[in-house]
Design a protein around this motif. Structure first.
Motif, PDB file in Angstrom:
ATOM      1  N   LEU A  52       9.734  32.406 -20.151  1.00 42.31           N
ATOM      2  CA  LEU A  52      11.113  31.933 -20.030  1.00 42.31           C
ATOM      3  C   LEU A  52      12.037  33.149 -20.095  1.00 42.31           C
ATOM      4  O   LEU A  52      12.036  33.897 -21.071  1.00 42.31           O
ATOM      5  N   PRO A  97       4.605  31.726 -24.220  1.00 48.92           N
ATOM      6  CA  PRO A  97       4.537  30.657 -25.230  1.00 48.92           C
ATOM      7  C   PRO A  97       4.339  31.132 -26.661  1.00 48.92           C
ATOM      8  O   PRO A  97       4.582  30.381 -27.610  1.00 48.92           O
ATOM      9  N   ALA A 105      14.855  25.421 -16.502  1.00 46.74           N
ATOM     10  CA  ALA A 105      14.604  24.792 -17.792  1.00 46.74           C
ATOM     11  C   ALA A 105      15.743  23.883 -18.222  1.00 46.74           C
ATOM     12  O   ALA A 105      15.521  22.818 -18.783  1.00 46.74           O
ATOM     13  N   ARG A 138       6.879  22.691 -25.897  1.00 43.29           N
ATOM     14  CA  ARG A 138       8.287  23.090 -25.909  1.00 43.29           C
ATOM     15  C   ARG A 138       8.673  23.808 -27.206  1.00 43.29           C
ATOM     16  O   ARG A 138       9.860  23.948 -27.515  1.00 43.29           O
ATOM     17  N   VAL A 139       7.674  24.267 -27.955  1.00 47.40           N
ATOM     18  CA  VAL A 139       7.899  25.038 -29.186  1.00 47.40           C
ATOM     19  C   VAL A 139       7.079  26.324 -29.106  1.00 47.40           C
ATOM     20  O   VAL A 139       5.890  26.281 -28.807  1.00 47.40           O
ATOM     21  N   TYR A 140       7.729  27.460 -29.340  1.00 51.43           N
ATOM     22  CA  TYR A 140       6.993  28.717 -29.340  1.00 51.43           C
ATOM     23  C   TYR A 140       5.962  28.725 -30.468  1.00 51.43           C
ATOM     24  O   TYR A 140       6.266  28.327 -31.602  1.00 51.43           O
ATOM     25  N   ARG A 192      12.492  27.972 -30.945  1.00 48.08           N
ATOM     26  CA  ARG A 192      11.853  28.995 -31.774  1.00 48.08           C
ATOM     27  C   ARG A 192      12.228  28.762 -33.228  1.00 48.08           C
ATOM     28  O   ARG A 192      13.406  28.630 -33.574  1.00 48.08           O
ATOM     29  N   GLU A 217      17.106  27.876 -24.554  1.00 45.08           N
ATOM     30  CA  GLU A 217      16.320  28.316 -25.705  1.00 45.08           C
ATOM     31  C   GLU A 217      17.129  28.127 -26.987  1.00 45.08           C
ATOM     32  O   GLU A 217      18.275  28.554 -27.070  1.00 45.08           O
ATOM     33  N   MET A 225      12.813  25.792 -24.628  1.00 44.53           N
ATOM     34  CA  MET A 225      11.943  26.139 -25.742  1.00 44.53           C
ATOM     35  C   MET A 225      12.707  26.210 -27.055  1.00 44.53           C
ATOM     36  O   MET A 225      13.894  26.542 -27.095  1.00 44.53           O
ATOM     37  N   GLU A 235      12.128  19.519 -20.481  1.00 48.62           N
ATOM     38  CA  GLU A 235      10.968  20.277 -20.025  1.00 48.62           C
ATOM     39  C   GLU A 235      11.391  21.669 -19.570  1.00 48.62           C
ATOM     40  O   GLU A 235      12.369  21.829 -18.845  1.00 48.62           O
ATOM     41  N   MET A 269      12.039  29.359 -16.023  1.00 49.66           N
ATOM     42  CA  MET A 269      10.667  29.524 -16.484  1.00 49.66           C
ATOM     43  C   MET A 269       9.811  29.839 -15.267  1.00 49.66           C
ATOM     44  O   MET A 269       9.793  29.076 -14.298  1.00 49.66           O
ATOM     45  N   TYR A 292       5.954  33.720 -27.942  1.00 49.38           N
ATOM     46  CA  TYR A 292       7.163  34.503 -28.182  1.00 49.38           C
ATOM     47  C   TYR A 292       6.885  36.003 -28.134  1.00 49.38           C
ATOM     48  O   TYR A 292       7.481  36.784 -28.866  1.00 49.38           O
TER      49      TYR A 292
END
Length: 339
Positions: A196, A212, A255, A68-70, A44, A7, A42, A39, A229, A214
């Motif tokens: 995650l 996803p 992850a 792959r982005v919150y 943030r 992350e 993530m 994959e 994850m 957050y």
């Protein structure tokens, strides 16, 4: 990611302003980043003020929808009164904030919007504060940072007529009560979510994961889940969290692309350095020419400071410090006598 990170937090004083001084912008940076995020890992995004994000709403909505982005953004509003925002010298109005939030909520369903509010800024009237209350009631922010204004000496705001302390305190209390009057996650009980797992809870009873959007999800403290994850069934919701039970038939996804660093391992070392250390050698770079020079690890150890090599060196260091202290006392004692 080669060190097992799963992350990334990308943050600054104003993330949305990235690139304005070097001929680029935030979306350009973010599209490059998501190309290399593996994959299951993530990204943030941190805080951004409304003026800069307004320029990139379409692209930001696409990026915040990326798997792959919150779907999370921290956008401070501070007040729902344009006159107060003007006194604060903020470079936006309430309509700008609403445009950003409304657009992102439409294009990124479920997105989490966090915001900040200051209660009792100099010149804030009761009417101004009620506008702020209406804004919170309208959006019911799941994450709200409430601050009571305190004048910082030497600032323009400190020289302005102040709101009485009792009024500031009451407004802060009223806004806090409004914030705690709603539970943003109650409707999510019974959902199956992908989360995650990244840390341990403050009370050490759970692991903390994020879905996803957050949103915080507490899961059983199973070491096999850390950094993974997983899919969970939400069975309970509180004001700031949900609780999830891992689904037995779901795939647990690793992850990261390599084993995470063990506690105490140094981050940022190259693979060449790690291999050479394992082989008993140490790589150094010449200052004048970037050519690696190999030296024995034992030679490097010989250059370590005395306290790094064992008890004998530690004694030498202790005696040296004691002598130094005595000299300092003698020196300053002499100066005091002469004065």
């Amino acid at each position: 990611f080669t060190e097992g990170v799963c992350e990334i937090w990308l943050t600054s004083e104003d993330t949305g302003a990235y690139g304005r001084d070097i001929g680029t912008d935030l979306p350009t940076l973010l599209w490059k980043l998501v190309e290399v995020i593996p994959e299951g890992a993530m990204l943030r995004l941190g805080m951004t003020n409304p003026p800069y994000i307004l320029e990139h709403l379409e692209e930001m909505a696409k990026i915040l929808s990326h798997p792959r982005v919150y779907a999370f953004l921290h956008i401070p509003v501070q007040s729902a009164s344009d006159s107060v925002l003007m006194d604060m010298k903020r470079e936006y109005c309430v309509a700008d904030f609403k445009q950003v939030v409304d657009f992102l909520k439409e294009k990124v369903p479920g997105i989490t919007i966090a915001t900040d509010i200051i209660c009792g800024f100099p010149g804030e009237t009761d009417e101004d504060f009620q506008e702020t209350m209406k804004l919170v009631e309208l959006y019911r922010f799941p994450s709200l940072f409430i601050n009571q204004f305190y004048p910082r000496p030497g600032t323009p705001a400190a020289k302005m007529p102040q709101v009485p302390a009792a009024v500031k305190k009451q407004r802060t209390k009223d806004l806090s009560q409004l914030f705690h009057s709603y539970n943003p996650y109650d409707h999510k009980v019974g959902e199956r979510q992908r989360v995650l797992v990244t840390e341990e809870s403050f009370d050490s009873n759970y692991y903390v994961a994020h879905n996803p959007f957050y949103e915080q999800v507490l899961v059983p403290k199973d070491p096999l889940l850390m950094g993974k994850m997983v899919e969970v069934n939400i069975y309970e919701a509180g004001k700031h969290f949900m609780k999830g039970q891992p689904v037995s038939d779901a795939r647990v996804h690793t992850a990261s692309i390599s084993r995470p660093l063990a506690k105490g391992e140094v981050s940022g070392l190259t693979e060449d350095f790690r291999r050479s250390a394992q082989n008993g050698t140490n790589w150094k770079a010449q200052p004048s020419a970037e050519i690696p020079v190999k030296t024995r690890l034992s030679s490097w150890m010989a250059l370590q400071l005395p306290w790094q090599q064992g008890g004998g060196g530690l004694k030498i260091l202790s005696v040296s410090l004691a002598l130094l202290a005595a000299l300092v006392m003698f020196y300053y004692g002499g100066m005091k006598t002469e004065l």
